[in-house]
Design a protein around this motif. Sequence first.
Motif: not given
Lengths: 393, 95
Positions: A47-57
């Motif tokens: 939670g130290v960044v607000n980034t939406n991390l998208v794990t893709v294929e």
Amino acid sequence: MAKIVATTGNSAMAYAMKQINPDVCAAYPITPSTQVMEEFSKYVADGVVNTNLVTVESEHSAMSACIGAAAAGGRVLTATSANGMALMWEMLYIAAGMRLPIVMALVNRALSAPINIHCDHSDSFGARDSGWIQLYSENAQEAYDNLIQAVRISEHPDVRLPVMVCQDGFIISHSIERMEYLEDDEVRKFIGDYKPMYALLDIDKPVTLGSLDLQDYYIEHKRQEAEAMKLATPVITAVAKDFEKMTGRAYGLFETYHLDDAEVGIVAVNSAAGTIKEIIDQYRRKGIKVGLLKPRLYRPFPTEAYVKALGHLKAITVLDRVDSFGAMAGPLMLEVRAALYDLPKRPVTIGKIYGLGGRDLEESHCQYVIDELVQIAASGKYRELCEYITVRE
Amino acid sequence: MFKLKNWKEVPIGGAVDQPGSAMENKTGSWRVERPVWNSEKCIHCLRCWVYCPDMSVNTLDGKITGINYDYCKGCGICAQVCPEKVKAITMQPEQ
């Protein structure tokens, strides 16, 4: 206040990404850049960044998601290497063509086959014509500094092009060295808030992005892209000046080492420059006037500046850590040589292909290059326009 | 025809920043055959309005009022779907 740390090139890039705190990061980790995403995903989980991390294929999906997020109006980063970037290929051109400011941490690695995970520049040099700005980094410090500057360059209204920041796989990405981190708020202040030019999520200003563009407009949009690349050079210089004010670390279009009074010179990007500087010191002690030009930029290629810096030399060897199979020489050599063509008295310029698949560039190789340069300077003749070195003959 | 803009005049990256700007491109010039609507035969079933792949069948208060020749490309679907016993739309060659 700067924080002095001992860390790897990958950790440095992950830390820069943490400090940039992008809106979206879509990635599919690949060696040797895996650690960048591994560490960045920890920052997300903590939670130290607000980034939406998208794990893709796949990497194709990673770049596609980056494009979508950037088109929506987000600040977007990703990381990859070699075959990963190769799988993004189609989307690289689309990111640039749609003029989306996306920043990529690219850890340079050889393209298969034969399969190999170690450093060469076939990935980024292959993407030469994709419309991405390319910044090269000799060490972890430069990789970190370039990544932060890349955000400003990419988002500049005159530019609006994606930027890849390149560092050498394993040689830099996995080696621990001393470097300086900025404070989070210094980085945040330096990059500022992102103001998208067109954002799909801005419902007050509806736009259509990525529409069909045929014979009557495509070339107009490509002409704009060419102009943006041209305007990127002064922007890169201006951003570097600001960065120097904050850090004291000077960046330009390239770095020179003992070049001004040199008679012969070497041109090489990334980590090889470190080794070459060491050998230049040896030769300087013997009174041999040899220098180095280390390009920071390959795209855009700042022709005039390179000609000005290299034009006085008698002989130049350009080192390419990539081959353009069947070409006259490596891609960097060809461009440097062509740039010097209009000089009334131009340096003899030859090329070497070296270090493919992570083969080390050793002291003896650099000595071989410099010894040959001295001979060429004396005779005005070269033996071979381009040859492989660091290879068993 | 509307004027084609130069590279300095168009938004970057192929962005379309004016909603509905396709209106400027009057595609009716592509037409080879034009649908001719007979107001006396029409029963206002609106099948042509539903099937028109463009938006070239004009209506007002649920009634057909005519064809928009600025955008109708003359595909003939409206004439085709007009009921057999009505046939209020016929295709005629453009002069």
